[in-house]
Design a protein around this motif. Structure first.
Motif: not given
Ligand code: CU
Length: 402
Positions: A25-29, A39-46, A239-249, A280-285
């Motif tokens: 999956y994309p590394e922004t996740r 996944e739509s979270s902004p990519m930081e760094g070099v 510990s145990g965890r379940i994570t679900f990313n239904p879409n990129n937001e 919830y992450n949303r890219i804006l203009k």
């Protein structure tokens, strides 16, 4: 037109395999430890390639002036920081990863910084930190990871950290876009993400496309007051965890952890921690907007069960401006030391923060800005007598971000 549409996606997909630390999956996740964010979270760094390694570097440094009001308040100038280096490369049929993270927080001294109603950990091994946020350890993460894809979109992964972050809670606050511009640690930190620095973590997990299921064994005890060292690992908690990313937001997680004797000052108490969160992450203009909701519950065994709720949001707009806010409702049972007649009970604390950062410099890899945050606290009459009426605080800060 149709011809171009067909040719382009296929080509770019082949040139850039979308493989990350734990799966396909994309590394922004990726967020802190083995946690996920939208996944739509902004990519930081070099980012760069070095000898087959895909290397990423990012970090921040805040210079903060802190004023906490009321009878239990105080003032302090200090700095918080984080530097993170991540690298991954193909090894045999899988992916090998290295993650390391450092903080110069220990420079602020063992008593950390003033933060009304904050609790958790100790500064001398005898007294708890009350109305103060502990400094983070110099070594925040030293981890090796390996993941093995075994069919399209499916993988198994392992994570070993000393220190590291077990599969418990939402991504640590300094890694959430909705929190990273806020100079204050959340009051719910020890209900949600305080295990992000744990000396000894082994996690095994399974990723299937949008779902991740994982389990950890780790050391339940929180880091001690010596913040420069690496402490010895133990594997007494799980510990145990379940994570679900239904879409990129969107990203949801639910987790449970059993912490063996987490607090040095209460060695006979174990804690069952339950957390649920949504981001919830949303890219804006010319910007980005992220909101996090989280609930955490600590069940002390023996002792009280307390809850914490967090709702935070940050919006970056017109490139240079960020407004952030956070609302927390936390049941605090550690505001008074043993022996105090008010000790042993839980008190409701509601905190509201609003802040703003102006980035006067935004280059390709570096941001520099100044900002301020302002807090009000709503508490019961009993606490108002101790703290003052609706205690207020503020922080002024300057920061550099890579
Ligand atoms: Cu922390």
């Amino acid at each position: 037109m149709p011809v171009m549409h067909e040719a382009l996606p296929a080509q770019t997909h082949e040139e850039m395999p979308m493989y990350s630390f734990y799966g396909d999956y994309p590394e922004t996740r990726e967020a802190s430890g083995t946690s996920w964010q939208p996944e739509s979270s902004p990519m930081e760094g070099v980012h760069f390639m070095l000898d087959g390694w895909n290397v990423m570097f990012h970090g921040y440094l805040n210079g903060i002036y802190d004023h906490q009001g009321g009878k239990r308040g105080s003032d302090k100038g200090f700095s918080t920081s984080m530097f993170m280096l991540m690298a991954d490369r193909k090894l045999s049929v899988g992916m090998l990863g290295y993650r390391s993270m450092y903080s110069l927080d220990p420079l602020m001294g063992k008593r950390g910084y003033p933060l009304l109603f904050q609790t958790g950990e100790t500064y001398d091994g005898i007294h708890p930190l009350i109305d103060r946020q502990h400094p983070h350890d110099f070594f925040m993460e030293e981890a090796l990871t390996y993941s093995l894809p075994f069919s399209e979109k499916q993988s198994l992964f392992g994570y070993f950290g000393l220190p590291g972050e077990p599969a418990l809670g939402p991504p640590a606050f300094m890694h959430r876009f909705s929190a990273m511009d806020n100079p204050e640690a959340p009051l719910s930190h020890h209900w949600l993400d305080s295990t992000h620095i744990t000396f000894g973590v082994i996690t095994l997990g399974y990723v299937f496309d949008k779902i991740k299921i994982e389990s950890s064994i780790f050391r339940g005890r929180e880091p001690n007051e010596n913040r420069w060292d690496i402490e010895s690992p133990r594997f007494d908690s799980y510990s145990g965890r379940i994570t679900f990313n239904p879409n990129n937001e969107l990203s949801f997680q639910a987790s449970y952890g059993y912490l063996d004797s987490p607090e040095q000052l209460e060695p006979n108490i174990n804690v069952g921690r339950t957390t649920v969160s949504a981001i919830y992450n949303r890219i804006l203009k010319d910007g980005n907007w992220q909101t996090t909701f989280a609930w955490g519950r600590n069940d002390k065994k023996p002792g009280l069960a307390t809850n914490a709720f967090l709702l935070e949001s940050a919006v970056n707009f017109m490139k240079f401006n960020t407004v952030f806010s956070r609302f927390e409702y936390v049941q605090k049972d550690e505001l008074f030391e043993e022996g105090d007649p008010l000790a042993g009970k839980s008190y409701d604390v509601k905190k509201f923060t609003i802040g703003y950062v102006y980035d006067f410099l935004r280059l390709k890899n570096i941001d520099a800005g100044i900002g301020a945050s302002f807090d009000v606290h709503f508490v019961s009459d009993t606490l108002e007598e101790v703290y003052s009426d609706t205690p207020k605080s503020f922080m002024l800060f300057a920061r550099v971000k890579i």
